[in-house]
Structure formats: C-alpha cells, structure tokens
Design a protein around this motif. Structure first.
Motif, PDB file in Angstrom:
ATOM      1  N   THR A 112       9.179 -20.260  26.616  1.00 46.73           N
ATOM      2  CA  THR A 112       8.369 -19.652  25.558  1.00 46.73           C
ATOM      3  C   THR A 112       7.103 -19.031  26.176  1.00 46.73           C
ATOM      4  OG1 THR A 112       7.351 -21.819  25.228  1.00 46.73           O
ATOM      5  CG2 THR A 112       9.164 -21.231  23.751  1.00 46.73           C
ATOM      6  N   LYS A 116       4.424 -25.386  22.900  1.00 48.39           N
ATOM      7  CA  LYS A 116       4.516 -25.796  21.495  1.00 48.39           C
ATOM      8  C   LYS A 116       5.133 -27.190  21.397  1.00 48.39           C
ATOM      9  CE  LYS A 116       6.449 -21.705  20.496  1.00 48.39           C
ATOM     10  NZ  LYS A 116       7.325 -20.789  19.784  1.00 48.39           N
ATOM     11  N   GLY A 117       4.475 -28.052  20.612  1.00 47.45           N
ATOM     12  CA  GLY A 117       5.003 -29.391  20.387  1.00 47.45           C
ATOM     13  C   GLY A 117       4.329 -30.433  21.253  1.00 47.45           C
ATOM     14  N   GLN A 173      12.745 -23.658  25.043  1.00 51.06           N
ATOM     15  CA  GLN A 173      13.405 -23.479  23.738  1.00 51.06           C
ATOM     16  C   GLN A 173      14.904 -23.283  23.983  1.00 51.06           C
ATOM     17  OE1 GLN A 173      11.506 -20.612  21.062  1.00 51.06           O
ATOM     18  NE2 GLN A 173      13.525 -19.921  20.438  1.00 51.06           N
ATOM     19  N   TYR A 197      18.260 -22.121  19.050  1.00 46.09           N
ATOM     20  CA  TYR A 197      17.286 -22.903  18.274  1.00 46.09           C
ATOM     21  C   TYR A 197      15.931 -22.189  18.281  1.00 46.09           C
ATOM     22  CZ  TYR A 197      20.777 -26.591  18.542  1.00 46.09           C
ATOM     23  OH  TYR A 197      21.924 -27.319  18.437  1.00 46.09           O
ATOM     24  N   LYS A 241      12.933 -23.988  17.864  1.00 46.93           N
ATOM     25  CA  LYS A 241      11.860 -24.894  18.275  1.00 46.93           C
ATOM     26  C   LYS A 241      12.041 -25.316  19.726  1.00 46.93           C
ATOM     27  CE  LYS A 241      10.784 -26.820  13.774  1.00 46.93           C
ATOM     28  NZ  LYS A 241      10.854 -27.981  12.897  1.00 46.93           N
ATOM     29  N   THR A 242      10.922 -25.687  20.351  1.00 41.14           N
ATOM     30  CA  THR A 242      11.002 -26.206  21.727  1.00 41.14           C
ATOM     31  C   THR A 242      11.486 -27.664  21.674  1.00 41.14           C
ATOM     32  OG1 THR A 242       8.753 -27.107  21.749  1.00 41.14           O
ATOM     33  CG2 THR A 242       9.031 -24.793  22.433  1.00 41.14           C
ATOM     34  N   GLU A 302       8.990 -29.911  20.214  1.00 37.91           N
ATOM     35  CA  GLU A 302       8.808 -29.859  18.757  1.00 37.91           C
ATOM     36  C   GLU A 302       9.941 -30.578  18.038  1.00 37.91           C
ATOM     37  OE1 GLU A 302       6.911 -25.734  17.391  1.00 37.91           O
ATOM     38  OE2 GLU A 302       8.658 -25.435  18.698  1.00 37.91           O
ATOM     39  N   ASP A 303      11.089 -30.668  18.685  1.00 34.32           N
ATOM     40  CA  ASP A 303      12.273 -31.183  18.006  1.00 34.32           C
ATOM     41  C   ASP A 303      13.065 -32.114  18.938  1.00 34.32           C
ATOM     42  OD1 ASP A 303      14.549 -31.625  16.576  1.00 34.32           O
ATOM     43  OD2 ASP A 303      15.103 -29.512  16.357  1.00 34.32           O
ATOM     44  N   THR A 317      16.887 -32.669  18.273  1.00 34.13           N
ATOM     45  CA  THR A 317      17.763 -31.665  18.897  1.00 34.13           C
ATOM     46  C   THR A 317      17.863 -31.928  20.390  1.00 34.13           C
ATOM     47  OG1 THR A 317      17.314 -29.985  17.229  1.00 34.13           O
ATOM     48  CG2 THR A 317      18.029 -29.190  19.385  1.00 34.13           C
TER      49      THR A 317
END
Ligand code: IMP
Length: 203
Positions: A146, A150-151, A162, A166, A168-169, A172-173, A176
């Motif tokens: 990215t 993030k996250g 990421q 998907y 989100k990174t 962040e998730d 996943t």
C-alpha cells in the motif's frame, strides 16, 4: 500432539496455533537462539535453523522463516526481511517504493520440521549439510504494498500488505490474514503431514 516451535516471535506461534487447533496439534514456543544463515531462500534459512536447534535439544521441532518479496525491488527484502524491518522498517520500505507503480509483492513462509539428525557437520554451508531428516512446508500469498501504513493488528509488514482480492491490509483484518496467509498455508501443509504420517513424527 505437541510440536516444539523455536522462535522469539509470539505472533507466529499464535498464528500457527490458529491452524493447529483444527488438527489437534499444539505448537509450543521455545526460545533457543539459532544463527540465521545468509541465503535468498527462506526454506534454506529455516532448515539450517532447525538443524542448529536440533543439535541443542535432540528433540523434534520446527523453525519457521518468512519474508516479504517485492517484485519491483527485485524481491527485496525477501529472506532478509527481519533485518530490513529492524533497520528501515515500514517507512523505509514505503520510501523505497515512492513513485513506483508496480507494487506487487508476496509473503512467503517456510516451516522446517526436523525429526532426526545423525551427524551435524556444519549448519553454515550446504555442501557439508548434516545427514538430517528435515521436511519443508512452504506457503505464499500474493498482494501489493500500500502507499501508507494501515491497521494496528498483526506484526511486521502487515500494515502495508494488502492481499490480492481484498481491500484491507493484514493489519486491518486479522481474520482474513489467518484464513489466507503464507503462514496459514505452510502450517496447514505441516498439519496435514503430521496427520497422515504418524510413524515419522515419533522417530
Ligand atoms: P523471520 O521469519 O523471523 O526471519 O522474520 C521475517 C520478517 O519478515 C519479520 O520480522 C517481519 O518483518 C516479516 N514478516 C514475516 N512474516 C510476516 C507476516 O506474517 N506479517 C508481517 N511481516 C512478516
């Protein structure tokens, strides 16, 4: 079944147990130092580490080595990811990627499972590799770097990775991440192996 996991990274242990739980395998962290050999291959690094630790405790165990391979940086930092993370960190990677449009990258994990070794000559040179019984299980996941972090979850380069398909990174998730990550794939292969090869695991 309990499998010893030599690592200083508790996040790796948590992620491995997410997988192990489904198979009745529990990964127990042990903190034994091993020198990381210099190699472009995470499999070779994991194998040498497992052989080294085996010489210390003479019990079956695993070592996992992993890395972030960025296509436009000629696969840097790859097997040197820990070093890169400690030295330049996430911001350093983002700086290196400044202005680069091809942001394709992958995470790769290699788990080395060692059950025996007759004689350890040297863990540093592959031409004098020990006569050991080591199985390697690999996993990888494709994605992109990215443009900003993030996250807050996960560890290492998770905030800038990421996965493909998907939004989100990994940071962040985590759900996943645990479902599709390089580590999840490698440990799934190991657990499948342990399930189907009961004779070897007790050697
Ligand atoms: P090692 O496998 O302990 O040598 O560490 C590899 C390095 O790659 C870590 O320090 C992280 O910076 C990075 N890395 C490996 N796997 C992951 C992951 O699942 N998420 C984020 N970073 C990772």
């Amino acid at each position: 079944m309990e499998v010893l996991f030599s690592t200083s990274n508790k996040n790796k242990v948590a992620e491995s147990n997410e997988v192990g739980r489904k198979y009745g395998v529990s990964f127990t962290q042990i903190h034994l130092f091993y020198p990381e050999i210099r190699s472009d291959s995470v499999s070779e690094v994991a194998k040498a580490g497992a052989e080294y630790v085996f010489t210390q405790i003479r019990k079956p165990l695993i070592v996992e080595d992993s890395g972030l391979f960025i296509k436009s940086l000629n696969e840097f930092p790859g097997a040197y990811s820990r070093f890169a993370f400690e030295r330049i960190g996430i911001n350093g990677i983002l700086k290196l990627m400044d202005g680069i449009s091809d942001r394709e990258a992958s995470f790769v994990s290699a788990v080395a499972y060692i059950t025996s070794a007759e004689k350890i000559h040297s863990f540093l040179a592959s031409d004098t590799a020990p006569n050991s019984d080591v199985k390697i299980f690999e996993g990888s996941v494709e994605g992109k770097i990215t443009t900003e972090a993030k996250g807050e979850k996960g560890f290492g380069f998770d905030p800038i990775f990421q996965p493909k398909g998907y939004v989100k990174t990994f940071a962040e998730d985590v759900k996943t991440k645990n479902a599709i990550s390089h580590r999840k794939i490698a440990f799934e292969k190991l657990c499948q192996y342990l399930k189907t090869k009961p004779a070897e695991r007790t050697r």
